[in-house]
Motif scaffolding. Sequence first.
Motif, PDB file in Angstrom:
ATOM      1  N   ALA A 101       0.833  -1.191  -0.062  1.00 37.03           N
ATOM      2  CA  ALA A 101      -0.072  -0.204   0.060  1.00 37.03           C
ATOM      3  C   ALA A 101       0.614   1.192  -0.083  1.00 37.03           C
ATOM      4  O   ALA A 101       0.514   2.051  -0.668  1.00 37.03           O
ATOM      5  N   GLN A 108       1.292   4.288  -3.351  1.00 41.01           N
ATOM      6  CA  GLN A 108       0.990   5.612  -3.167  1.00 41.01           C
ATOM      7  C   GLN A 108       2.102   6.522  -4.087  1.00 41.01           C
ATOM      8  O   GLN A 108       1.845   7.641  -4.521  1.00 41.01           O
ATOM      9  N   HIS A 109       3.376   5.713  -4.310  1.00 37.24           N
ATOM     10  CA  HIS A 109       4.331   6.625  -4.778  1.00 37.24           C
ATOM     11  C   HIS A 109       4.541   6.314  -6.384  1.00 37.24           C
ATOM     12  O   HIS A 109       5.293   6.962  -7.195  1.00 37.24           O
TER      13      HIS A 109
END
Length: 229
Positions: free
Chosen positions: A62, A66-67
């Motif tokens: 997770a 996000q990156h």
Amino acid sequence: MPSFLMQALCETLWPTRCALCDEPGSLLCARCTNELRYIDYYQACPTCGAPWGRIQCDACNAVAAQHKPLAAPCVSCLEYDACAAAIVKTYKDKGEQRLGDVMAAMMARVVRPSWISWAQAVTYVPATPEAVRRRGFDHAQVLAGAFAHEVGLPCIALVEQAGAADQRALGRSQRAANIAGRFRAPRAAGFDRVIAVDDVTTTGATLAGIQDALARMQCASRLVTFARV
Ligand SMILES: [Zn+2]
Ligand SMILES: [Zn+2]
């Protein structure tokens, strides 16, 4: 001159040499082939194909998600070490197009048979006109064509890119931004299951962009690359 004589003459003047150790005789000698760092399917992440991600994948957990954009499901043949880099460079930048067949055969061996029976076609993103001029051929088309031939599927250019900056000069977040909306798949109408082929997975951003463009045309995709960073 008959083509077999021409081939014999070329082979005498410019013998085929191993892309890694320069030994004459083949494009990739048996010893070098054995020493490559193959990604073990049973250890790799089933989602993104990262080499050690079977149980817990730090490339697509997770936080990582996000990156960077993710592309799934994806399999790759090799870890992108100096040898994999040298093979890709010899193929793409030194114009050894025949190496595309060797790479494609290796890629075909890591793809599950169920993927091949699932897919209607193999697709790829054509190289930019500038890259084709520089290299003298479309490396993506040749690799995808060879892969499609290996697995017995048609090879069709369904995805296209429009004038984005060269990925190689960009950092990770810039790459992701550069990719957003960069691909379109106008010709994918009528296809709903394809395998997309690329040479190297760097961040997964390109593959995610391709998958996105296909998904917008209701076409599901699975992804195969030769090597993965
Ligand atoms: Zn060798
Ligand atoms: Zn993963």
